[in-house]
Design a protein around this motif. Structure first.
Motif, PDB file in Angstrom:
ATOM      1  N   SER A 129       0.825  -1.176  -0.117  1.00 48.26           N
ATOM      2  CA  SER A 129       0.083   0.138  -0.018  1.00 48.26           C
ATOM      3  C   SER A 129       0.998   1.226  -0.015  1.00 48.26           C
ATOM      4  O   SER A 129       0.611   2.039  -0.736  1.00 48.26           O
ATOM      5  CB  SER A 129      -0.811  -0.122   0.988  1.00 48.26           C
ATOM      6  N   ALA A 130       1.976   1.263   0.732  1.00 46.33           N
ATOM      7  CA  ALA A 130       2.981   2.344   0.811  1.00 46.33           C
ATOM      8  C   ALA A 130       3.523   2.688  -0.547  1.00 46.33           C
ATOM      9  O   ALA A 130       3.510   3.730  -0.907  1.00 46.33           O
ATOM     10  CB  ALA A 130       4.138   2.195   1.888  1.00 46.33           C
ATOM     11  N   VAL A 131       3.754   1.492  -1.265  1.00 48.88           N
ATOM     12  CA  VAL A 131       4.252   1.562  -2.595  1.00 48.88           C
ATOM     13  C   VAL A 131       3.352   2.434  -3.529  1.00 48.88           C
ATOM     14  O   VAL A 131       3.573   3.378  -4.332  1.00 48.88           O
ATOM     15  CB  VAL A 131       4.649   0.179  -3.364  1.00 48.88           C
ATOM     16  N   ARG A 132       2.031   2.250  -3.720  1.00 49.75           N
ATOM     17  CA  ARG A 132       1.223   2.960  -4.302  1.00 49.75           C
ATOM     18  C   ARG A 132       0.952   4.414  -3.971  1.00 49.75           C
ATOM     19  O   ARG A 132       0.860   5.209  -4.707  1.00 49.75           O
ATOM     20  CB  ARG A 132      -0.167   2.069  -4.051  1.00 49.75           C
ATOM     21  N   TYR A 133       0.904   4.496  -2.724  1.00 48.37           N
ATOM     22  CA  TYR A 133       0.674   5.998  -2.194  1.00 48.37           C
ATOM     23  C   TYR A 133       2.058   6.651  -2.553  1.00 48.37           C
ATOM     24  O   TYR A 133       2.121   8.178  -3.001  1.00 48.37           O
ATOM     25  CB  TYR A 133       0.561   6.009  -0.655  1.00 48.37           C
ATOM     26  N   MET A 134       3.282   6.401  -2.363  1.00 51.10           N
ATOM     27  CA  MET A 134       4.296   6.960  -2.475  1.00 51.10           C
ATOM     28  C   MET A 134       4.478   7.147  -4.209  1.00 51.10           C
ATOM     29  O   MET A 134       4.982   8.214  -4.514  1.00 51.10           O
ATOM     30  CB  MET A 134       5.591   5.994  -2.101  1.00 51.10           C
ATOM     31  N   ALA A 135       4.179   6.026  -4.938  1.00 56.69           N
ATOM     32  CA  ALA A 135       4.218   6.162  -6.266  1.00 56.69           C
ATOM     33  C   ALA A 135       3.027   7.608  -6.860  1.00 56.69           C
ATOM     34  O   ALA A 135       3.546   8.466  -7.679  1.00 56.69           O
ATOM     35  CB  ALA A 135       3.824   4.922  -7.000  1.00 56.69           C
ATOM     36  N   ALA A 136       2.207   7.422  -6.280  1.00 54.47           N
ATOM     37  CA  ALA A 136       1.305   8.938  -6.608  1.00 54.47           C
ATOM     38  C   ALA A 136       1.777  10.296  -6.226  1.00 54.47           C
ATOM     39  O   ALA A 136       1.889  11.060  -6.801  1.00 54.47           O
ATOM     40  CB  ALA A 136      -0.049   8.460  -5.716  1.00 54.47           C
ATOM     41  N   GLU A 137       2.665  10.066  -4.870  1.00 50.91           N
ATOM     42  CA  GLU A 137       3.089  11.308  -4.502  1.00 50.91           C
ATOM     43  C   GLU A 137       4.322  11.833  -5.074  1.00 50.91           C
ATOM     44  O   GLU A 137       4.551  12.884  -5.581  1.00 50.91           O
ATOM     45  CB  GLU A 137       3.464  11.277  -3.015  1.00 50.91           C
ATOM     46  N   LEU A 138       5.187  10.860  -5.688  1.00 54.11           N
ATOM     47  CA  LEU A 138       6.367  10.996  -6.189  1.00 54.11           C
ATOM     48  C   LEU A 138       6.451  11.243  -7.767  1.00 54.11           C
ATOM     49  O   LEU A 138       7.331  11.443  -8.202  1.00 54.11           O
ATOM     50  CB  LEU A 138       7.707   9.912  -5.509  1.00 54.11           C
ATOM     51  N   GLY A 139       5.443  10.571  -8.221  1.00 55.62           N
ATOM     52  CA  GLY A 139       5.338  10.401  -9.814  1.00 55.62           C
ATOM     53  C   GLY A 139       5.588  11.734 -10.476  1.00 55.62           C
ATOM     54  O   GLY A 139       6.201  11.795 -11.490  1.00 55.62           O
ATOM     55  N   PRO A 140       4.889  13.013 -10.065  1.00 57.03           N
ATOM     56  CA  PRO A 140       5.192  14.254 -10.864  1.00 57.03           C
ATOM     57  C   PRO A 140       6.552  14.693 -10.726  1.00 57.03           C
ATOM     58  O   PRO A 140       6.943  15.542 -11.649  1.00 57.03           O
ATOM     59  CB  PRO A 140       4.302  15.319  -9.891  1.00 57.03           C
ATOM     60  N   LYS A 141       7.457  14.080  -9.980  1.00 56.56           N
ATOM     61  CA  LYS A 141       8.933  14.568 -10.061  1.00 56.56           C
ATOM     62  C   LYS A 141       9.806  13.711 -10.672  1.00 56.56           C
ATOM     63  O   LYS A 141      10.998  13.599 -10.788  1.00 56.56           O
ATOM     64  CB  LYS A 141       9.470  14.386  -8.525  1.00 56.56           C
ATOM     65  N   GLY A 142       9.026  12.430 -11.335  1.00 59.89           N
ATOM     66  CA  GLY A 142       9.555  11.634 -12.251  1.00 59.89           C
ATOM     67  C   GLY A 142      10.123  10.242 -11.553  1.00 59.89           C
ATOM     68  O   GLY A 142      11.048   9.572 -11.964  1.00 59.89           O
ATOM     69  N   ILE A 143       9.870  10.286 -10.253  1.00 60.44           N
ATOM     70  CA  ILE A 143      10.184   8.990  -9.274  1.00 60.44           C
ATOM     71  C   ILE A 143       9.051   7.975  -9.279  1.00 60.44           C
ATOM     72  O   ILE A 143       7.997   8.114  -9.094  1.00 60.44           O
ATOM     73  CB  ILE A 143      10.491   9.560  -7.881  1.00 60.44           C
TER      74      ILE A 143
END
Length: 261
Positions: free
Chosen positions: A174-188
């Motif tokens: 679940s943390a992976v999904r939330y982190m992906a959503a939060e960091l995605g705009p930075k290309g992470i």
């Protein structure tokens, strides 16, 4: 045992941190070897002084310029690793988080009976440490990057004797999904890698693990067990910019075992 191709340096110029190498059977070592074979430069950590003699020769084998102790339960050690990476490289392209822990008495008991201290320790090492690494890596991934952690099928289905670790891995995914959503705009990008059963030191603490290996070999569509090199090759691919639009995934590397009832 198959190994990654070394002809094309597809990750030349990439720099990454690999956490969780204990010996030459570790999943983290399979990842380190794959990244190195494709041209990446690595920073490597070892758990403590007892683990150091096993890890340092492996770090030398992949030419790691940064080799440091890291016990995520020791205050300040994680920050020290990222400070050193900042000093030496000033940037980071990927992190491989391949660690998990639960006190033996906590892991052996029923989830219903888990004591608070054992639960908190399990979550701290197995889940929170990945979130914290993401926080520390974010400012170093100025041009984007990839965060990887290791999970297991027991996060989604009840696997006998996996117990509270299944709960921790579910939280990790679940943390992976939330982190992906939060960091995605930075290309992470953020991924959980889910290998099939592997004969690692960590797995040796799971009762009746040999029976689990036999079951996986017999039921997986590929009729084969995954190797650390299989895991490493798939992980290294996802770090490449060719996979820049793949994020938030739980990638099963298990010969198809997870699709079989």
């Amino acid at each position: 045992m198959s190994r990654p191709e070394t002809k094309a340096n597809l990750l030349e110029g990439y720099r990454g941190l690999v956490v969780g190498i204990a010996n030459d059977r570790s999943i983290a070592w399979g990842c380190a070897r794959a990244f190195h074979a494709l041209g990446a430069e690595l920073a490597v950590t070892y758990l403590n002084d007892r683990a150091r003699p096993y890890v340092e020769p492996l770090a030398a084998e992949v030419g790691a310029p940064i080799v440091m102790p890291l016990d995520v339960a020791v205050p300040g050690q994680m920050e020290a690793v990222f400070e050193r990476i900042t000093e030496v490289w000033g940037a980071l392209d990927f992190v491989v988080h391949s660690i998990a822990f639960s006190p033996r008495e906590t892991l052996a008991g029923r989830v219903t009976d888990v004591p608070l201290d054992g639960f908190l320790k399990t979550m701290e090492v197995s889940c929170w440490s990945f979130i914290r690494m993401g926080h520390l890596a974010e400012p170093l991934m100025k041009s984007g990057g990839t965060l990887f952690t290791m999970t297991y099928y027991g996060s989604q289905m009840v696997v006998e004797n996996y117990n509270v670790m299944g709960v921790a891995k579910a939280a990790l995914e679940s943390a992976v999904r939330y982190m992906a959503a939060e960091l995605g705009p930075k290309g992470i990008r953020v991924h959980a890698i889910s290998p099939g059963p592997l004969a690692t030191r960590a797995a040796s603490g799971i009762p009746e693990f040999d029976e689990l290996l036999d079951k996986a070999r017999a039921k997986a569509p590929a009729r084969a067990l995954v190797s650390i090199d299989d895991v490493g090759a798939a992980t290294a691919f996802l770090a490449h910019r060719a996979a820049k639009l793949i994020t938030g995934q739980v990638l099963y590397i298990d010969g198809g075992y997870h699709i079989i009832d």
